[in-house]
Design a protein around this motif. Structure first.
Motif, PDB file in Angstrom:
ATOM      1  N   ASN A   8      -9.116   2.865 -13.455  1.00 58.94           N
ATOM      2  CA  ASN A   8      -9.187   4.257 -13.898  1.00 58.94           C
ATOM      3  C   ASN A   8      -8.042   5.097 -13.352  1.00 58.94           C
ATOM      4  O   ASN A   8      -8.131   6.325 -13.283  1.00 58.94           O
ATOM      5  N   GLY A   9      -7.012   4.416 -12.958  1.00 59.57           N
ATOM      6  CA  GLY A   9      -5.865   5.151 -12.435  1.00 59.57           C
ATOM      7  C   GLY A   9      -5.728   4.972 -10.936  1.00 59.57           C
ATOM      8  O   GLY A   9      -6.699   4.729 -10.230  1.00 59.57           O
ATOM      9  N   ARG A  10      -4.516   5.115 -10.477  1.00 58.94           N
ATOM     10  CA  ARG A  10      -4.210   4.884  -9.078  1.00 58.94           C
ATOM     11  C   ARG A  10      -4.907   5.883  -8.169  1.00 58.94           C
ATOM     12  O   ARG A  10      -4.968   7.067  -8.467  1.00 58.94           O
ATOM     13  N   HIS A  11      -5.439   5.385  -7.083  1.00 63.56           N
ATOM     14  CA  HIS A  11      -5.968   6.288  -6.070  1.00 63.56           C
ATOM     15  C   HIS A  11      -5.654   5.733  -4.685  1.00 63.56           C
ATOM     16  O   HIS A  11      -5.346   4.548  -4.526  1.00 63.56           O
ATOM     17  N   CYS A  12      -5.738   6.603  -3.720  1.00 66.52           N
ATOM     18  CA  CYS A  12      -5.401   6.213  -2.356  1.00 66.52           C
ATOM     19  C   CYS A  12      -6.493   5.316  -1.784  1.00 66.52           C
ATOM     20  O   CYS A  12      -7.663   5.692  -1.784  1.00 66.52           O
ATOM     21  N   PRO A  13      -6.133   4.130  -1.285  1.00 63.93           N
ATOM     22  CA  PRO A  13      -7.153   3.234  -0.736  1.00 63.93           C
ATOM     23  C   PRO A  13      -7.668   3.686   0.625  1.00 63.93           C
ATOM     24  O   PRO A  13      -8.668   3.167   1.117  1.00 63.93           O
ATOM     25  N   LYS A  14      -6.996   4.657   1.215  1.00 69.83           N
ATOM     26  CA  LYS A  14      -7.431   5.121   2.540  1.00 69.83           C
ATOM     27  C   LYS A  14      -8.436   6.269   2.429  1.00 69.83           C
ATOM     28  O   LYS A  14      -9.466   6.267   3.087  1.00 69.83           O
ATOM     29  N   CYS A  15      -8.123   7.270   1.609  1.00 76.50           N
ATOM     30  CA  CYS A  15      -9.018   8.434   1.532  1.00 76.50           C
ATOM     31  C   CYS A  15      -9.638   8.596   0.147  1.00 76.50           C
ATOM     32  O   CYS A  15     -10.486   9.453  -0.055  1.00 76.50           O
ATOM     33  N   GLY A  16      -9.203   7.779  -0.801  1.00 76.16           N
ATOM     34  CA  GLY A  16      -9.751   7.890  -2.143  1.00 76.16           C
ATOM     35  C   GLY A  16      -9.118   9.001  -2.974  1.00 76.16           C
ATOM     36  O   GLY A  16      -9.498   9.225  -4.118  1.00 76.16           O
ATOM     37  N   GLY A  17      -8.153   9.682  -2.383  1.00 74.63           N
ATOM     38  CA  GLY A  17      -7.502  10.794  -3.066  1.00 74.63           C
ATOM     39  C   GLY A  17      -6.757  10.360  -4.321  1.00 74.63           C
ATOM     40  O   GLY A  17      -6.237   9.255  -4.412  1.00 74.63           O
ATOM     41  N   LEU A  18      -6.749  11.259  -5.297  1.00 76.57           N
ATOM     42  CA  LEU A  18      -6.082  10.951  -6.562  1.00 76.57           C
ATOM     43  C   LEU A  18      -4.683  11.529  -6.636  1.00 76.57           C
ATOM     44  O   LEU A  18      -3.929  11.223  -7.543  1.00 76.57           O
ATOM     45  N   ARG A  19      -4.371  12.392  -5.671  1.00 74.45           N
ATOM     46  CA  ARG A  19      -3.054  13.030  -5.717  1.00 74.45           C
ATOM     47  C   ARG A  19      -2.028  12.123  -5.046  1.00 74.45           C
ATOM     48  O   ARG A  19      -1.764  12.210  -3.848  1.00 74.45           O
ATOM     49  N   THR A  20      -1.516  11.210  -5.837  1.00 71.98           N
ATOM     50  CA  THR A  20      -0.567  10.234  -5.304  1.00 71.98           C
ATOM     51  C   THR A  20       0.716  10.307  -6.120  1.00 71.98           C
ATOM     52  O   THR A  20       0.716  10.752  -7.261  1.00 71.98           O
ATOM     53  N   ARG A  21       1.756   9.835  -5.508  1.00 70.64           N
ATOM     54  CA  ARG A  21       3.006   9.762  -6.252  1.00 70.64           C
ATOM     55  C   ARG A  21       3.808   8.563  -5.766  1.00 70.64           C
ATOM     56  O   ARG A  21       3.509   7.980  -4.726  1.00 70.64           O
ATOM     57  N   GLU A  22       4.828   8.218  -6.545  1.00 67.65           N
ATOM     58  CA  GLU A  22       5.650   7.079  -6.175  1.00 67.65           C
ATOM     59  C   GLU A  22       6.546   7.452  -5.010  1.00 67.65           C
ATOM     60  O   GLU A  22       6.978   8.592  -4.888  1.00 67.65           O
ATOM     61  N   ALA A  23       6.757   6.471  -4.154  1.00 64.61           N
ATOM     62  CA  ALA A  23       7.573   6.710  -2.965  1.00 64.61           C
ATOM     63  C   ALA A  23       8.680   5.667  -2.910  1.00 64.61           C
ATOM     64  O   ALA A  23       8.675   4.691  -3.651  1.00 64.61           O
ATOM     65  N   SER A  24       9.597   5.889  -2.002  1.00 64.24           N
ATOM     66  CA  SER A  24      10.728   4.962  -1.954  1.00 64.24           C
ATOM     67  C   SER A  24      10.594   3.932  -0.832  1.00 64.24           C
ATOM     68  O   SER A  24      11.509   3.185  -0.558  1.00 64.24           O
ATOM     69  N   HIS A  25       9.446   3.903  -0.203  1.00 61.70           N
ATOM     70  CA  HIS A  25       9.192   2.943   0.867  1.00 61.70           C
ATOM     71  C   HIS A  25       9.316   1.511   0.329  1.00 61.70           C
ATOM     72  O   HIS A  25       8.883   1.214  -0.783  1.00 61.70           O
ATOM     73  N   LYS A  26       9.898   0.639   1.135  1.00 62.83           N
ATOM     74  CA  LYS A  26      10.172  -0.710   0.660  1.00 62.83           C
ATOM     75  C   LYS A  26       8.904  -1.484   0.296  1.00 62.83           C
ATOM     76  O   LYS A  26       8.836  -2.165  -0.720  1.00 62.83           O
ATOM     77  N   TYR A  27       7.904  -1.420   1.179  1.00 57.78           N
ATOM     78  CA  TYR A  27       6.696  -2.198   0.930  1.00 57.78           C
ATOM     79  C   TYR A  27       5.526  -1.363   0.429  1.00 57.78           C
ATOM     80  O   TYR A  27       4.528  -1.895  -0.030  1.00 57.78           O
ATOM     81  N   MET A  28       5.634  -0.068   0.615  1.00 60.59           N
ATOM     82  CA  MET A  28       4.543   0.824   0.215  1.00 60.59           C
ATOM     83  C   MET A  28       5.051   1.750  -0.876  1.00 60.59           C
ATOM     84  O   MET A  28       5.643   2.798  -0.590  1.00 60.59           O
ATOM     85  N   PRO A  29       4.863   1.403  -2.109  1.00 60.37           N
ATOM     86  CA  PRO A  29       5.507   2.166  -3.191  1.00 60.37           C
ATOM     87  C   PRO A  29       4.856   3.502  -3.521  1.00 60.37           C
ATOM     88  O   PRO A  29       5.381   4.243  -4.344  1.00 60.37           O
ATOM     89  N   TYR A  30       3.724   3.818  -2.892  1.00 53.85           N
ATOM     90  CA  TYR A  30       3.050   5.077  -3.239  1.00 53.85           C
ATOM     91  C   TYR A  30       2.768   5.921  -2.001  1.00 53.85           C
ATOM     92  O   TYR A  30       2.667   5.413  -0.888  1.00 53.85           O
ATOM     93  N   TRP A  31       2.596   7.200  -2.283  1.00 52.00           N
ATOM     94  CA  TRP A  31       2.377   8.166  -1.228  1.00 52.00           C
ATOM     95  C   TRP A  31       1.175   9.016  -1.609  1.00 52.00           C
ATOM     96  O   TRP A  31       1.054   9.458  -2.746  1.00 52.00           O
ATOM     97  N   CYS A  32       0.244   9.195  -0.656  1.00 49.51           N
ATOM     98  CA  CYS A  32      -0.919  10.030  -0.898  1.00 49.51           C
ATOM     99  C   CYS A  32      -0.661  11.399  -0.294  1.00 49.51           C
ATOM    100  O   CYS A  32      -0.396  11.508   0.901  1.00 49.51           O
ATOM    101  N   THR A  33      -0.741  12.424  -1.131  1.00 48.68           N
ATOM    102  CA  THR A  33      -0.470  13.769  -0.609  1.00 48.68           C
ATOM    103  C   THR A  33      -1.686  14.342   0.115  1.00 48.68           C
ATOM    104  O   THR A  33      -1.576  15.331   0.824  1.00 48.68           O
TER     105      THR A  33
END
Ligand SMILES: [Zn+2]
Length: 172
Positions: free
Chosen positions: A40-65
């Protein structure tokens, strides 16, 4: 008329060469996992938040705001602690689910090029995560990739395998 059960086509097993076509690279495998884990769409596996975006981290491509942390589709799953690529995981999952009786950790280790202990670890995790039935097609939409299983936090009931002895079809 032959009834076409889900995954019937896979009951005879699937070849490495077919899997290689299905998962030609890490990107394809990552996309597959993301679709399965976040249907149902990307969400943060740590807090469940839906406000995520792509990040430039080598191994972690997403960022939870919300909780301000990086994550990937592997985060908080059993897959995160290993050096096994998502492509290796995807192929292993298919091999295990479609050749349930014949896959051994030794065979799997050769097929996906990991050590035998790693292959054994993967099989345990796959088995927990997919509550797999032989011949089931992971793509048919009926198999749930349950993050709590993958994360190793087994809840007390296994509804989907109710009535089945725990050790049924135990892998070697
Ligand atoms: Zn978060």
């Amino acid at each position: 008329m032959t009834k076409k059960a889900p995954g019937k086509a896979y009951q005879k097993g699937i070849s490495i060469i077919e899997l290689n076509d299905m998962f030609p690279d890490e990107k394809t495998a990552t996309k597959w996992f993301e679709d399965v884990i976040w249907p149902n769409g990307r969400h943060c596996p740590k807090c469940g938040g839906l406000r995520t975006r792509e990040a430039s981290h080598k191994y972690m491509p997403y960022w939870c705001t919300d909780c301000r942390s990086y994550f990937s589709v592997k985060t908080n799953t059993a897959m995160q602690s290993s050096n096994v690529s998502l492509r290796q995981w995807a192929i292993a999952i298919y091999l295990c689910l479609t050749n349930l009786k014949s896959v051994s950790s030794i065979k799997l280790s050769r097929d996906v090029k990991v050590s035998q202990p790693t292959a054994w670890f993967m099989m345990q995790r796959i088995r927990e995560a997919w509550a797999c039935d032989e011949g089931q097609d992971p793509f048919d939409g009926t198999v749930e990739f349950d993050e709590t299983y993958v994360g190793g936090v087994r809840k007390n009931s296994r509804t989907r395998s109710a009535g089945k002895p725990r050790d049924a079809g135990r892998w070697t």
